[in-house]
Design a protein around this motif. Structure first.
Motif, PDB file in Angstrom:
ATOM      1  N   GLN A  73       2.420   5.962  10.236  1.00 43.54           N
ATOM      2  CA  GLN A  73       1.349   4.999   9.991  1.00 43.54           C
ATOM      3  C   GLN A  73       0.022   5.509  10.533  1.00 43.54           C
ATOM      4  OE1 GLN A  73       1.894   2.383   8.078  1.00 43.54           O
ATOM      5  NE2 GLN A  73      -0.247   1.793   8.133  1.00 43.54           N
ATOM      6  N   GLY A  74       0.054   6.075  11.723  1.00 40.37           N
ATOM      7  CA  GLY A  74      -1.164   6.633  12.300  1.00 40.37           C
ATOM      8  C   GLY A  74      -1.693   7.808  11.487  1.00 40.37           C
ATOM      9  N   SER A 106      -6.585   9.189   5.429  1.00 33.25           N
ATOM     10  CA  SER A 106      -6.802   8.439   4.191  1.00 33.25           C
ATOM     11  C   SER A 106      -7.848   9.112   3.301  1.00 33.25           C
ATOM     12  CB  SER A 106      -7.257   7.013   4.516  1.00 33.25           C
ATOM     13  OG  SER A 106      -7.578   6.320   3.318  1.00 33.25           O
ATOM     14  N   THR A 130       5.528   4.905   4.958  1.00 36.18           N
ATOM     15  CA  THR A 130       6.050   4.671   6.303  1.00 36.18           C
ATOM     16  C   THR A 130       7.459   4.106   6.279  1.00 36.18           C
ATOM     17  OG1 THR A 130       3.823   4.276   7.168  1.00 36.18           O
ATOM     18  CG2 THR A 130       5.663   3.436   8.471  1.00 36.18           C
ATOM     19  N   PHE A 171      -1.251   8.413   8.252  1.00 34.29           N
ATOM     20  CA  PHE A 171      -1.818   7.954   6.980  1.00 34.29           C
ATOM     21  C   PHE A 171      -3.210   7.338   7.174  1.00 34.29           C
ATOM     22  CE2 PHE A 171       2.748   7.436   5.380  1.00 34.29           C
ATOM     23  CZ  PHE A 171       2.710   8.643   4.694  1.00 34.29           C
ATOM     24  N   VAL A 172      -3.382   6.616   8.260  1.00 32.37           N
ATOM     25  CA  VAL A 172      -4.685   5.999   8.527  1.00 32.37           C
ATOM     26  C   VAL A 172      -5.744   7.072   8.782  1.00 32.37           C
ATOM     27  CG1 VAL A 172      -5.993   4.602  10.181  1.00 32.37           C
ATOM     28  CG2 VAL A 172      -3.754   3.824   9.386  1.00 32.37           C
ATOM     29  N   LEU A 173      -5.389   8.077   9.571  1.00 26.36           N
ATOM     30  CA  LEU A 173      -6.347   9.119   9.945  1.00 26.36           C
ATOM     31  C   LEU A 173      -6.697  10.054   8.786  1.00 26.36           C
ATOM     32  CD1 LEU A 173      -4.966  10.086  13.476  1.00 26.36           C
ATOM     33  CD2 LEU A 173      -7.072   8.821  12.978  1.00 26.36           C
ATOM     34  N   SER A 226       0.831  -1.202   0.000  1.00 27.54           N
ATOM     35  CA  SER A 226       0.000   0.000   0.000  1.00 27.54           C
ATOM     36  C   SER A 226       0.867   1.254   0.000  1.00 27.54           C
ATOM     37  CB  SER A 226      -0.920   0.014   1.219  1.00 27.54           C
ATOM     38  OG  SER A 226      -0.162   0.211   2.409  1.00 27.54           O
ATOM     39  N   GLU A 270       0.428   3.709   1.886  1.00 26.62           N
ATOM     40  CA  GLU A 270       0.656   4.061   3.294  1.00 26.62           C
ATOM     41  C   GLU A 270       1.855   3.310   3.868  1.00 26.62           C
ATOM     42  OE1 GLU A 270      -3.361   5.140   2.100  1.00 26.62           O
ATOM     43  OE2 GLU A 270      -2.252   3.264   1.935  1.00 26.62           O
ATOM     44  N   THR A 311      -7.659   5.534  -3.809  1.00 26.18           N
ATOM     45  CA  THR A 311      -7.344   6.952  -3.633  1.00 26.18           C
ATOM     46  C   THR A 311      -7.087   7.571  -4.995  1.00 26.18           C
ATOM     47  OG1 THR A 311      -6.353   6.567  -1.454  1.00 26.18           O
ATOM     48  CG2 THR A 311      -5.766   8.620  -2.590  1.00 26.18           C
TER      49      THR A 311
END
Length: 258
Positions: free
Chosen positions: A73-74, A80, A15, A76-78, A9, A11, A88
């Motif tokens: 990582q956090g 997205s 990372t 990118f998740v938040l 991915s 993301e 995307t």
């Protein structure tokens, strides 16, 4: 389409790719022969002036990268931007170039003011930022050798804010963060190699940052990692002359016109 699409991915690449790129590029410099004719400091200076062993530097960099990876990582998740199908939509190339440029300016601005404050605040300098300056003679692997608090405030937060303000996607962030890592490593490599593209296109380069690591230059040349805009605007720019040493190599000599 990008090379990793369908395998990893964006993301995950955003990372971990910058970490891999750091060790590959810094490792390349570490494995080079001595190259005494291109060094900004002699090997003897490096041995005598640096007060931290390589093993400790490596551990410090790995700790900072662990924190960076967790925050990235956090983030990118938040943030997205994937649609309901999990895809995307990537902006056009001109928009990505604009986002890249904005991110560079934001990162420079954040790092300049945080970096400068860490020098001006005696407590922060003594207990936090001085760890980075234990490498009086910089070398590539030590580019991200910082106190954990500095790594979080200066680099990790600086990267996160650049990402958020620019509005880039995780895919664009892969290229931006890898580029920023390569530039940072190069600025600390301690070598003035012919044909180095960063020396051609950036006034803020290896010699420029070397001035900041010298005792007489610690109150100047705070700008990093791309431009020298803030130094010039706010009176902390220290020009230098690159002089060839008789015994080989170069020396960045301060031009004290202050």
């Amino acid at each position: 389409m990008v090379l990793w699409e369908g395998y990893v991915s964006d993301e995950a690449m955003g990372t971990f790719a910058p970490i891999v790129v750091y060790w590959v590029y810094a490792g390349f410099y570490q494995l080079l022969p001595p190259l005494d004719n291109y060094r900004l400091h002699t090997r003897k200076e490096e041995e005598e002036k640096n007060s931290v062993p390589l093993t400790m530097v490596v551990k410090g960099v790995l700790l900072q990268q662990l924190v960076q990876a967790t925050v990235a990582q956090g983030l990118f998740v938040l943030t997205s931007k994937a649609n309901l199908s999990g895809v995307t939509v990537q902006p056009s190339i001109p928009i990505q170039i604009l986002q890249f440029s904005v991110a560079m300016l934001v990162m420079d601005t954040w790092q300049y003011f945080v970096h400068r404050y860490m020098h001006q605040n005696k407590f922060l300098y003594r207990h936090v930022h001085s760890q980075h300056h234990r490498l009086v003679v910089p070398y590539a692997i030590g580019a991200l050798y910082n106190h954990p608090l500095e790594g979080l405030l200066l680099d990790t937060f600086g990267g996160a804010i650049s990402f958020l303000v620019s509005g880039m996607t995780a895919r664009t962030a892969v290229y931006f963060f890898c580029f920023a890592v390569v530039k940072t490593v190069d600025d600390h490599c301690g070598l003035w190699l012919p044909g180095n593209i960063f020396h051609v296109f950036f006034r803020n380069n290896t010699a420029y940052h070397d001035i900041h690591h010298q005792l007489q230059g610690t109150k100047y040349n705070y700008s990093q990692p791309f431009f020298s805009i803030w130094d010039k605007l706010l009176g902390t720019h220290m020009p230098y002359n690159l002089v060839k040493r008789p015994e080989g190599g170069f020396e960045a000599q301060l031009v004290k016109d202050k």
